[in-house]
Design a protein around this motif. Structure first.
Motif, PDB file in Angstrom:
ATOM      1  N   ARG A  40      56.424   1.583  -1.750  1.00  0.00           N
ATOM      2  CA  ARG A  40      57.648   1.333  -0.996  1.00  0.00           C
ATOM      3  C   ARG A  40      57.594   2.003   0.369  1.00  0.00           C
ATOM      4  N   LEU A  41      57.098   3.238   0.390  1.00  0.00           N
ATOM      5  CA  LEU A  41      56.964   3.931   1.666  1.00  0.00           C
ATOM      6  C   LEU A  41      55.971   3.225   2.576  1.00  0.00           C
ATOM      7  N   SER A  42      54.889   2.720   2.006  1.00  0.00           N
ATOM      8  CA  SER A  42      53.890   2.011   2.801  1.00  0.00           C
ATOM      9  C   SER A  42      54.482   0.764   3.433  1.00  0.00           C
ATOM     10  N   VAL A  43      55.319   0.061   2.700  1.00  0.00           N
ATOM     11  CA  VAL A  43      55.971  -1.129   3.248  1.00  0.00           C
ATOM     12  C   VAL A  43      56.881  -0.752   4.414  1.00  0.00           C
ATOM     13  N   ASP A  44      57.653   0.318   4.240  1.00  0.00           N
ATOM     14  CA  ASP A  44      58.551   0.757   5.316  1.00  0.00           C
ATOM     15  C   ASP A  44      57.773   1.190   6.555  1.00  0.00           C
ATOM     16  N   ILE A  45      56.684   1.918   6.329  1.00  0.00           N
ATOM     17  CA  ILE A  45      55.868   2.376   7.460  1.00  0.00           C
ATOM     18  C   ILE A  45      55.287   1.193   8.217  1.00  0.00           C
ATOM     19  N   GLU A  46      54.746   0.236   7.494  1.00  0.00           N
ATOM     20  CA  GLU A  46      54.143  -0.927   8.151  1.00  0.00           C
ATOM     21  C   GLU A  46      55.197  -1.776   8.855  1.00  0.00           C
ATOM     22  N   ALA A  47      56.407  -1.822   8.291  1.00  0.00           N
ATOM     23  CA  ALA A  47      57.475  -2.589   8.940  1.00  0.00           C
ATOM     24  C   ALA A  47      57.809  -1.995  10.305  1.00  0.00           C
ATOM     25  N   MET A  48      57.885  -0.677  10.376  1.00  0.00           N
ATOM     26  CA  MET A  48      58.182  -0.032  11.654  1.00  0.00           C
ATOM     27  C   MET A  48      57.029  -0.200  12.634  1.00  0.00           C
ATOM     28  N   ARG A  49      55.805  -0.083  12.131  1.00  0.00           N
ATOM     29  CA  ARG A  49      54.659  -0.270  13.009  1.00  0.00           C
ATOM     30  C   ARG A  49      54.532  -1.712  13.493  1.00  0.00           C
ATOM     31  N   ASP A  50      54.926  -2.653  12.641  1.00  0.00           N
ATOM     32  CA  ASP A  50      54.868  -4.058  13.049  1.00  0.00           C
ATOM     33  C   ASP A  50      55.780  -4.322  14.248  1.00  0.00           C
ATOM     34  N   VAL A  51      56.954  -3.691  14.249  1.00  0.00           N
ATOM     35  CA  VAL A  51      57.860  -3.857  15.382  1.00  0.00           C
ATOM     36  C   VAL A  51      57.213  -3.326  16.654  1.00  0.00           C
ATOM     37  N   ARG A  52      56.554  -2.190  16.562  1.00  0.00           N
ATOM     38  CA  ARG A  52      55.897  -1.612  17.740  1.00  0.00           C
ATOM     39  C   ARG A  52      54.716  -2.472  18.172  1.00  0.00           C
ATOM     40  N   ARG A  53      53.980  -3.020  17.207  1.00  0.00           N
ATOM     41  CA  ARG A  53      52.865  -3.892  17.562  1.00  0.00           C
ATOM     42  C   ARG A  53      53.361  -5.165  18.230  1.00  0.00           C
ATOM     43  N   GLU A  54      54.505  -5.647  17.790  1.00  0.00           N
ATOM     44  CA  GLU A  54      55.067  -6.851  18.400  1.00  0.00           C
ATOM     45  C   GLU A  54      55.352  -6.622  19.882  1.00  0.00           C
ATOM     46  N   VAL A  55      55.914  -5.466  20.213  1.00  0.00           N
ATOM     47  CA  VAL A  55      56.175  -5.147  21.619  1.00  0.00           C
ATOM     48  C   VAL A  55      54.858  -5.058  22.384  1.00  0.00           C
ATOM     49  N   ARG A  56      53.888  -4.392  21.811  1.00  0.00           N
ATOM     50  CA  ARG A  56      52.590  -4.237  22.473  1.00  0.00           C
ATOM     51  C   ARG A  56      51.926  -5.600  22.687  1.00  0.00           C
ATOM     52  N   ASP A  57      52.052  -6.483  21.704  1.00  0.00           N
ATOM     53  CA  ASP A  57      51.442  -7.808  21.832  1.00  0.00           C
ATOM     54  C   ASP A  57      52.073  -8.601  22.979  1.00  0.00           C
ATOM     55  N   LYS A  58      53.363  -8.400  23.208  1.00  0.00           N
ATOM     56  CA  LYS A  58      54.012  -9.072  24.330  1.00  0.00           C
ATOM     57  C   LYS A  58      53.411  -8.597  25.656  1.00  0.00           C
ATOM     58  N   TRP A  59      53.233  -7.296  25.776  1.00  0.00           N
ATOM     59  CA  TRP A  59      52.624  -6.750  26.987  1.00  0.00           C
ATOM     60  C   TRP A  59      51.201  -7.293  27.166  1.00  0.00           C
ATOM     61  N   LYS A  60      50.465  -7.346  26.071  1.00  0.00           N
ATOM     62  CA  LYS A  60      49.087  -7.820  26.148  1.00  0.00           C
ATOM     63  C   LYS A  60      49.040  -9.290  26.551  1.00  0.00           C
ATOM     64  N   THR A  61      49.969 -10.082  26.046  1.00  0.00           N
ATOM     65  CA  THR A  61      50.024 -11.501  26.398  1.00  0.00           C
ATOM     66  C   THR A  61      50.205 -11.683  27.900  1.00  0.00           C
ATOM     67  N   ILE A  62      51.109 -10.898  28.486  1.00  0.00           N
ATOM     68  CA  ILE A  62      51.358 -11.014  29.928  1.00  0.00           C
ATOM     69  C   ILE A  62      50.139 -10.569  30.722  1.00  0.00           C
ATOM     70  N   LEU A  63      49.533  -9.462  30.327  1.00  0.00           N
ATOM     71  CA  LEU A  63      48.364  -8.969  31.047  1.00  0.00           C
ATOM     72  C   LEU A  63      47.214  -9.968  30.988  1.00  0.00           C
ATOM     73  N   GLU A  64      47.017 -10.568  29.836  1.00  0.00           N
ATOM     74  CA  GLU A  64      45.951 -11.561  29.715  1.00  0.00           C
ATOM     75  C   GLU A  64      46.256 -12.788  30.548  1.00  0.00           C
ATOM     76  N   ASN A  65      47.520 -13.168  30.627  1.00  0.00           N
ATOM     77  CA  ASN A  65      47.897 -14.300  31.463  1.00  0.00           C
ATOM     78  C   ASN A  65      47.679 -14.008  32.936  1.00  0.00           C
ATOM     79  N   LEU A  66      47.735 -12.733  33.301  1.00  0.00           N
ATOM     80  CA  LEU A  66      47.494 -12.331  34.690  1.00  0.00           C
ATOM     81  C   LEU A  66      45.999 -12.240  34.999  1.00  0.00           C
ATOM     82  N   GLY A  67      45.175 -12.466  33.990  1.00  0.00           N
ATOM     83  CA  GLY A  67      43.736 -12.453  34.204  1.00  0.00           C
ATOM     84  C   GLY A  67      43.025 -11.221  33.701  1.00  0.00           C
ATOM     85  N   PHE A  68      43.759 -10.279  33.092  1.00  0.00           N
ATOM     86  CA  PHE A  68      43.157  -9.048  32.602  1.00  0.00           C
ATOM     87  C   PHE A  68      42.778  -9.217  31.128  1.00  0.00           C
ATOM     88  N   MET A  69      41.908 -10.171  30.856  1.00  0.00           N
ATOM     89  CA  MET A  69      41.513 -10.461  29.483  1.00  0.00           C
ATOM     90  C   MET A  69      40.758  -9.283  28.869  1.00  0.00           C
TER      91      MET A  69
END
Length: 236
Positions: free
Chosen positions: A90-119
């Motif tokens: 149960r704790l592992s699920v909660d931990i991964e849920a919180m990390r998933d939210v942070r990864r989602e934000v990071r993925d948005k930043w990465k998407t923009i940077l890659e679109n700008l040519g910083f692959m």
């Protein structure tokens, strides 16, 4: 773009990411690397990624923000829970849920940077270590103003809580590379602000009270069990 990024790497990254291709070819080993070295690097990479997910890079206690404190408490509680038990899962699920939210934000930043040519450079630009210091920032006021703009005028962050401090360092890098305005324009285009009348996206702000209550309950249960053991030892 390449020259500016190479200059950035030479000043901040302390690595050989900006070395010439010819030099890298000359340094290629003739013998296949030891597989154990590969797995060691992968393990270290995963640990670095987990460390990199904290909101406040300069906070060694990981407890300045409510969500940092909650995640840190969940991780500590899991360390004291028997592996494979229901509580551990149960704790592992909660931990991964919180990390998933942070990864989602990071993925948005990465998407923009890659679109700008910083692959190839996106991951390096988004990496913030615990040793990051405000003293080394070149455009701190401009970076903070832009962070607030991203928070208020886009949906790049998953919560209405103050934006993570770690992205302040990333924006400082983008300002140094003279691509911050382009990044902001892409963020507005790809992730426009959501309507206030829409249902708020489930995120850390919604899960925090439940997770905090769960951790406190587990801590109280552990304290009670320890107290019962102590009482039993005294009565013997």
């Amino acid at each position: 773009m390449g020259a500016a990024f190479n200059k950035f790497c030479m000043q901040f990254c302390c690595c050989c990411c900006c070395a010439d291709d010819d030099d890298e070819d000359e340094k290629q080993p003739l013998v296949t690397p030891d597989p154990l070295d590969y797995f060691t690097r992968e393990v270290q990479k995963r640990r670095d990624e987990e460390t990199n997910l904290w909101n406040e890079p300069g906070d060694p206690s990981h407890s300045e923000r409510d969500d940092d404190r909650t995640l840190h408490s969940l991780i500590q509680a899991r360390k004291m829970t028997r592996m494979g038990s229901t509580g551990y899962r149960r704790l592992s699920v909660d931990i991964e849920a919180m990390r998933d939210v942070r990864r989602e934000v990071r993925d948005k930043w990465k998407t923009i940077l890659e679109n700008l040519g910083f692959m190839a450079e996106a991951d390096s630009l988004l990496t913030v270590s615990a040793s990051a210091s405000h003293d080394r920032m070149r455009n701190a006021p401009a970076a903070r103003a832009m962070l607030q703009t991203l928070h208020s005028e886009t949906s790049i962050f998953c919560t209405r809580e103050p934006p993570p401090e770690r992205y302040l360092f990333i924006l400082d890098r983008l300002l140094y590379l003279d691509i911050a305005e382009d990044f902001l324009a892409k963020a507005r285009r790809f992730f426009p602000p959501t309507d206030d009348s829409d249902e708020e996206t489930p995120g850390l702000a919604i899960n925090l009270p439940l997770l905090l209550a769960r951790v406190e309950s587990m801590n109280r249960r552990a304290d009670e069990e320890e107290s019962e053991r102590d009482d039993g030892n005294l009565s013997e």
